[in-house]
Design a protein around this motif. Structure first.
Motif, short mmCIF file in Angstrom:
data_model
loop_
_atom_site.label_atom_id
_atom_site.label_comp_id
_atom_site.label_asym_id
_atom_site.label_seq_id
_atom_site.Cartn_x
_atom_site.Cartn_y
_atom_site.Cartn_z
N GLY A 1 14.33 6.76 -105.05
CA GLY A 1 13.48 5.59 -104.84
C GLY A 1 12.53 5.78 -103.68
N GLN A 2 13.03 6.38 -102.59
CA GLN A 2 12.18 6.63 -101.44
C GLN A 2 11.06 7.59 -101.79
OE1 GLN A 2 15.37 7.95 -98.80
NE2 GLN A 2 14.85 6.29 -97.39
N LEU A 3 11.37 8.63 -102.56
CA LEU A 3 10.36 9.60 -102.95
C LEU A 3 9.28 8.95 -103.82
CD1 LEU A 3 9.34 12.46 -102.80
CD2 LEU A 3 10.83 13.02 -104.74
N GLY A 4 9.71 8.06 -104.71
CA GLY A 4 8.73 7.31 -105.50
C GLY A 4 7.82 6.49 -104.61
N GLY A 5 8.39 5.92 -103.55
CA GLY A 5 7.59 5.17 -102.59
C GLY A 5 6.59 6.05 -101.86
N VAL A 6 6.99 7.27 -101.53
CA VAL A 6 6.08 8.21 -100.86
C VAL A 6 4.92 8.56 -101.77
CG1 VAL A 6 5.87 10.56 -99.94
CG2 VAL A 6 7.85 9.16 -99.32
N ILE A 7 5.22 8.82 -103.02
CA ILE A 7 4.16 9.14 -103.98
C ILE A 7 3.18 7.98 -104.10
CG2 ILE A 7 3.68 9.57 -106.44
CD1 ILE A 7 6.39 11.15 -106.45
N GLN A 8 3.72 6.78 -104.18
CA GLN A 8 2.87 5.59 -104.27
C GLN A 8 2.03 5.43 -103.01
OE1 GLN A 8 4.94 1.84 -104.77
NE2 GLN A 8 3.39 1.20 -106.26
N MET A 9 2.60 5.71 -101.85
CA MET A 9 1.85 5.62 -100.59
C MET A 9 0.67 6.58 -100.60
SD MET A 9 4.99 5.36 -97.86
CE MET A 9 3.98 5.15 -96.38
N GLU B 1 -0.84 7.83 -103.29
CA GLU B 1 -1.81 7.35 -104.28
C GLU B 1 -2.61 6.16 -103.75
OE1 GLU B 1 0.55 8.70 -108.33
OE2 GLU B 1 0.74 6.64 -107.65
N ASN B 2 -1.99 5.35 -102.89
CA ASN B 2 -2.67 4.19 -102.30
C ASN B 2 -3.39 4.53 -101.00
OD1 ASN B 2 -1.70 2.58 -104.38
ND2 ASN B 2 0.08 1.91 -103.23
N GLU B 3 -3.43 5.83 -100.69
CA GLU B 3 -4.15 6.34 -99.52
C GLU B 3 -3.68 5.70 -98.22
OE1 GLU B 3 -8.33 6.05 -100.31
OE2 GLU B 3 -8.18 7.34 -102.07
N ARG B 4 -2.35 5.58 -98.09
CA ARG B 4 -1.77 5.05 -96.86
C ARG B 4 -1.96 6.03 -95.72
NH1 ARG B 4 2.59 1.35 -97.41
NH2 ARG B 4 2.75 1.59 -95.16
N ASP B 5 -1.79 5.53 -94.52
CA ASP B 5 -1.95 6.34 -93.31
C ASP B 5 -0.99 7.54 -93.34
OD1 ASP B 5 -0.89 6.47 -90.11
OD2 ASP B 5 -3.06 6.53 -90.49
N CYS B 6 -1.49 8.68 -92.92
CA CYS B 6 -0.73 9.93 -92.91
C CYS B 6 0.59 9.77 -92.14
CB CYS B 6 -1.58 11.03 -92.31
SG CYS B 6 -0.76 12.62 -92.18
N LYS B 7 0.54 9.09 -91.01
CA LYS B 7 1.74 8.91 -90.19
C LYS B 7 2.83 8.17 -90.97
CE LYS B 7 3.11 6.22 -86.25
NZ LYS B 7 2.66 5.30 -85.23
N ASP B 8 2.45 7.14 -91.70
CA ASP B 8 3.42 6.38 -92.50
C ASP B 8 4.02 7.24 -93.62
OD1 ASP B 8 2.88 4.16 -90.93
OD2 ASP B 8 1.39 3.36 -92.34
N VAL B 9 3.17 8.05 -94.26
CA VAL B 9 3.64 8.91 -95.35
C VAL B 9 4.63 9.93 -94.81
CG1 VAL B 9 2.95 10.65 -97.04
CG2 VAL B 9 1.54 8.61 -96.73
#
Length: 89
Positions: free
Chosen positions: A20-28, A30-38
């Motif tokens: 589930g966490q990995l799916g969240g990382v992929i989504q982050m 794809e949503n162009e979240r901040d590098c630090k958060d990813v």
């Protein structure tokens, strides 16, 4: 060496959480979240996978100690588990 399914229930739970966490990382990403958060979340996934691996090894060691009927086989199993441990370390 085969591990008992019941003794790995905790590992399965950890792996599902990591999935589930990995799916969240992929989504982050794809949503162009901040590098630090990813990276923070990716590190959490990595730790979860490592913990699952160490739990598998610990369970195997427990079974080796408990089953100590054949000393030669127990020694071989421990050596194999040591190699697996070092791949995670």
């Amino acid at each position: 060496m085969e591990l008992e399914r019941d003794s790995l229930a905790d590992v399965v739970m950890r792996l599902k959480r990591a999935q589930g966490q990995l799916g969240g990382v992929i989504q982050m990403i794809e949503n162009e979240r901040d590098c630090k958060d990813v990276i923070t979340q990716l590190a959490a996934v990595s730790r979860a996978l490592n913990r699952a691996g160490f739990k598998i090894i610990a369970t195997g060691l427990e079974q080796c100690v408990a089953q100590g009927d054949d000393p030669a086989q127990a020694a071989a199993d421990r050596a194999q588990l040591e190699k697996l441990f070092l791949t995670l370390a």
